[in-house]
Enzyme design. Structure first.
Site, short mmCIF file in Angstrom:
data_model
loop_
_atom_site.label_atom_id
_atom_site.label_comp_id
_atom_site.label_asym_id
_atom_site.label_seq_id
_atom_site.Cartn_x
_atom_site.Cartn_y
_atom_site.Cartn_z
N GLU A 168 0.82 -1.25 0.00
CA GLU A 168 0.00 0.00 0.00
C GLU A 168 0.84 1.28 0.00
O GLU A 168 0.35 2.35 0.32
CB GLU A 168 -0.97 0.12 1.18
CG GLU A 168 -1.85 -0.98 1.66
CD GLU A 168 -2.39 -1.99 0.70
OE1 GLU A 168 -1.63 -2.92 0.37
OE2 GLU A 168 -3.55 -1.90 0.28
N TYR A 170 3.54 1.99 1.86
CA TYR A 170 4.17 2.37 3.13
C TYR A 170 5.70 2.19 3.05
O TYR A 170 6.25 1.81 2.01
CB TYR A 170 3.57 1.54 4.27
CG TYR A 170 2.15 1.94 4.62
CD1 TYR A 170 1.87 3.23 5.09
CD2 TYR A 170 1.08 1.05 4.48
CE1 TYR A 170 0.56 3.60 5.41
CE2 TYR A 170 -0.22 1.43 4.80
CZ TYR A 170 -0.47 2.71 5.27
OH TYR A 170 -1.75 3.08 5.59
N ARG A 218 3.04 -8.75 3.97
CA ARG A 218 2.04 -8.24 3.02
C ARG A 218 2.78 -7.62 1.84
O ARG A 218 3.44 -6.59 1.96
CB ARG A 218 1.14 -7.22 3.72
CG ARG A 218 0.02 -6.73 2.85
CD ARG A 218 -1.32 -6.92 3.51
NE ARG A 218 -2.39 -6.53 2.60
CZ ARG A 218 -3.31 -5.64 2.88
NH1 ARG A 218 -3.32 -5.03 4.05
NH2 ARG A 218 -4.25 -5.36 2.00
N HIS A 256 -1.67 3.83 -1.53
CA HIS A 256 -2.72 4.76 -1.11
C HIS A 256 -2.82 5.96 -2.03
O HIS A 256 -3.87 6.57 -2.16
CB HIS A 256 -2.50 5.23 0.33
CG HIS A 256 -2.85 4.17 1.34
ND1 HIS A 256 -3.98 3.39 1.24
CD2 HIS A 256 -2.23 3.77 2.47
CE1 HIS A 256 -4.04 2.56 2.26
NE2 HIS A 256 -2.98 2.76 3.01
N GLN A 348 -18.06 4.63 4.72
CA GLN A 348 -18.55 5.82 5.40
C GLN A 348 -18.25 5.86 6.90
O GLN A 348 -18.00 6.93 7.43
CB GLN A 348 -20.06 5.96 5.17
CG GLN A 348 -20.40 6.41 3.77
CD GLN A 348 -21.89 6.45 3.51
OE1 GLN A 348 -22.36 5.81 2.60
NE2 GLN A 348 -22.64 7.18 4.31
#
Ligand code: FAD
Ligand code: NAP
Ligand code: SF4
Length: 693
Positions: A168, A170, A218, A256, A348
């Site tokens: 992601e 990082y 990961r 991201h 949400q």
């Protein structure tokens, strides 16, 4: 013995030194509970409830190994024995329920939202205002030691393993690609150098924790950013990580900062498992049997079962679905999958909360992360309640009341439950909303709520029936914008379009660019009313539309987006100046804006609606607008249809007559307050009130 309903999903996984009871991993989620000592009892109950629900292995939200690795100032960190002791509350609670849990070690690198962040190179990320400090070789060594210390402390704290977050975008991921790693020392340059950090971390953790501790890595399979990893690099890393001692390879999709949605509700279910399949097949061909986990948009047992049955992965990772329903696995295993409260991938209450520094929860399950406080105790005294309105607020309230033992009568003017969700579910990319209605329909039956559908109930009838209390969940009425000439036949409301399916012309002006205006724009520009199928239901079409290709042929998996042509010319108007869609979700607003851009939807802001009337040509309808506070530059815009999406007002016509008759009345959802109403608030309010009556 009856056959297992999901034989692949529910099959144990033998890791040699330990066994997982099924193939379901609860993926790491940042809930905010990690970030304060005072939240540990809540966190313990959160994970214990999910362990009770039968999941094979859970991964905690990310904990930083040191201050430099913080996601934000004072983010949850595991770097001392004292902190490890606090974690025992969590591990003991999970083990008492027969569960297994691994701690995620998350070093955010340049994504850190704080001035102490570090990275391979001094390059600011597009999603943090802080420029990271470039690490020296000694600094890198300190980070590796912090990872190892964190893993050792996790073992001390009683965890069954750790997950090293390498995807992601990082910290570790930032070393892997040239885009963020401009170093020329032994930590940069050729790939062997760029992947050194990842491999060193895994190797040294394994050395420190011994052989009988789960070590998940990961790995980012498809970065979805320019200059991302090549497929050969991904494979090389997977081999090296496995050789360095990882027990399981979990997979990550997209950084991201990628401009391609990866988990939003408009992403097709299991849209990315084909990438995991590529990795798994390549490793298996070399005789490497390390279990590979796949993730992203897996939200039902059927989807998980199919993925495993066709051999895309050895295990499936579901994260948000465990916020929505802690008993996901238990219900699947006991033939009750109809009872699963399905995650609709709206973000949400989970991701949007995390980005706003609020404790995460779930739109469809407000108990998530509030387990210790929102308790559904059996009612002390059985009462009779009427709930008027079967939208999200009324559904949540009526089923909660009935679960607690009350007699409940649910009224709706429509002949089916759902309220506005019946419009939401028609929007392309919001197909998941069907699942919430399926869930509530089942729960209504199960809990014995008595339904009175297809009848607009009045106050006299409610008074006559002598209920102990009436909950008004009657929702909203569309706001009347009072534009001169709005009674022109070419002017429709969003309800006319979405519910009553009134015909809409080719050139459309949408007045109001809130959530509903955006959704109507998506619906009409996509041509949903003309029978065009949603790309969300077709993975190939969706990948083409957003520009996702085979990472083996295209570095990072990026190709040119090929959106399908717009079905109409749509213009979205709002009176406020500035960007449209400001009220949309923090993590999803950009996706809606990008989707409309792909359909060439025009955005016109800062307008005054001066009037509506026929055009001299006799065809279509004219919308007279002026611009800015000075009402200058008046012009007439020509359309075939105008759709009013100008907000909503509460509908509470039953309140006064019921109160006058002395009935105990409670307002919930849109009936209470229409401003900034959404289903999250409606369900939360209905559930919380019903838990107290
Ligand atoms: P409603 O859903 O409005 O339900 C009220 C019900 O009361 C209706 O079924 C009505 O028939 C009934 N009723 C009223 N008066 C009577 C009476 N006298 N007798 C019997 N029945 C009566 N929210 C989100 O959170 N996320 C989204 O992505 C989202 N997308 C949306 C997309 C669209 C196109 C629309 C229209 C809405 C969307 N919403 C979304 C908003 C969400 O649906 C509402 O906030 C939510 O439905 C409000 O719930 P409620 O129960 O208060 O009222
Ligand atoms: P909204 O988000 O409040 O938007 C209303 C729009 O109407 C605004 O663009 C507003 O902008 C305009 N408007 C307000 N008063 C007006 C007037 N008198 N005349 C003309 N225009 C006016 O409401 P909504 O779009 O009706 O959505 C209702 C609720 O459903 C929202 O609260 C939203 O949260 C929820 N919803 C959420 C999603 C989601 O994806 N999360 C999707 C759909 C709906 P200007 O005043 O600047 O013109
Ligand atoms: Fe899923 Fe929405 Fe709940 Fe998040 S808030 S877990 S996305 S249903």
């Amino acid at each position: 013995m009856t056959a297992s309903p999901y034989p692949h999903l529910l099959r144990p996984l033998d890791l040699g030194f330990t066994q997982l009871k099924n193939r379901v991993l609860m993926g790491s989620m940042h809930t905010g509970l990690e970030d304060g000592r005072k939240h540990f009892p809540r966190m313990a109950e959160f994970y214990a409830e999910r362990a009770r629900g039968g999941v094979g292995l859970m991964v905690t939200g990310g904990f930083a190994p040191n201050i430099e690795g913080w996601a934000k100032p004072f983010a949850g960190t595991l770097s001392t024995s004292g902190a490890a002791k606090r974690h025992q509350l969590v591990t003991r609670a999970v083990h008492a329920e027969g569960g297994k849990i691994a701690l995620q070690i998350l070093h955010t690198g340049r994504y850190g939202y704080h001035p102490l962040c570090v990275a391979p190179s001094r390059l600011q990320s597009p999603i943090s205002p802080f420029t990271p400090r470039e690490l020296s070789a000694r600094g890198i060594e300190r980070q590796i030691r912090a990872f190892v210390r964190c893993a050792t402390l996790a073992r001390e704290a009683g965890y069954d393993g750790v997950e090293v977050m390498g995807s992601e975008g990082y910290f570790i991921n930032q070393f892997l690609v040239g885009h963020t790693n401009h170093r020329t020392d032994e930590w940069g340059g050729v790939y062997a150098n760029r992947m050194r950090l990842a491999v060193e971390i895994v190797r040294r953790i394994r050395e420190a924790v011994g052989p009988d501790f789960i070590l998940i890595y990961r790995i980012s399979l498809i970065d979805l950013i320019p200059g991302g990893s090549s497929w050969d690099e991904v494979l090389e890393l997977a081999r090296a990580i496995s050789a360095a001692g990882a027990t399981i390879l979990n997979t990550g999709i997209g950084w991201h900062e990628a401009r391609i949605p990866t988990i939003a509700t408009s992403v097709p279910r299991s849209a990315f498992t084909w990438v995991t399949r590529k990795l798994r097949d390549a490793l298996r061909a070399e005789g490497n049997l390390i279990p590979v986990v796949t993730s992203n948009r897996i939200n039902t047992p059927e989807v998980g079962e199919d993925i495993l049955a066709r051999g895309d992965a050895d295990m499936v990772s579901l994260a948000r679905p465990f916020l929505a329903d802690p008993e996901f696995v238990l219900k699947a295993a006991t033939g009750r999958s109809d009872e699963i409260n399905t995650c609709i991938a709206c973000n949400q209450a989970c991701l949007d909360h995390a980005f706003k520094n609020k404790i995460a929860s779930c739109l469809v399950n407000p108990r998530a992360c509030h387990e210790t406080e929102l308790v559904m105790a059996p009612a002390l005294q059985k009462k009779r309640f009427a709930v008027v309105g079967a939208g999200p607020a009324g559904l949540a309230a009526s089923t909660t009341l009935a679960q607690r033992g009350h007699e409940v009568h649910l009224f709706d003017a429509a002949d089916h439950i759902g309220g506005q969700f019946n419009m939401a579910k028609t929007i392309p990319g919001k197909e998941e909303f069907h699942e919430t209605l399926r869930y509530f329909a089942h729960l209504i039956d199960k809990t014995g709520v008595v339904q009175h559908l297809g009848r607009r109930v009045g106050a006299p009838e409610l008074v006559a029936q002598g209920f102990d209390g009436v909950l008004l969940a009657t929702g909203i009425t569309p706001r009347n914008p009072h534009i001169p000439g709005q009674d022109h036949p070419a002017v429709l409301s969003y309800i006319d379009v979405l519910l009553h399916k009134k015909p809409v012309g080719q050139r459309v002006g949408i007045l109001g660019a809130g959530g509903i205006g955006f959704d109507v724009a998506e619906y009409l520009s996509h041509g949903t009313d003309q029978g065009h199928a949603s790309a969300t239901l077709d993975t190939t079409a969706w990948l083409q539309e957003w520009g996702v290709g085979d990472p083996q042929a295209h570095r990072g998996g990026l190709v040119k987006p090929q959106p399908s042509p717009a079905a109409r010319d749509v213009t979205l108007l709002q009176r406020k100046p500035g960007k449209t869609g400001q009220s949309l979700g923090k993590t999803t607003g950009w996706i809606h804006r990008a989707a409309l851009k792909m359909k060439n939807v025009q955005m016109v802001t800062g307008v005054n609606y001066e009037g509506i009337g026929p055009l001299p040509s006799g065809e279509g309808v004219g919308l007279a607008v002026s611009h800015g506070p000075g009402r200058q530059d008046a012009e007439v815009l020509a359309f075939d249809t105008l759709v009013l999406c100008a907000g909503q007002e509460p509908l509470r016509e039953l309140l006064a007559p019921l109160q006058q008759a002395g009935v105990a009345v409670h307002l919930i959802g849109g009936a209470f307050e229409a401003g900034e109403l959404d289903a999250k608030r409606a369900i939360d309010m209905g559930t919380r009130l019903a838990a107290t009556l």
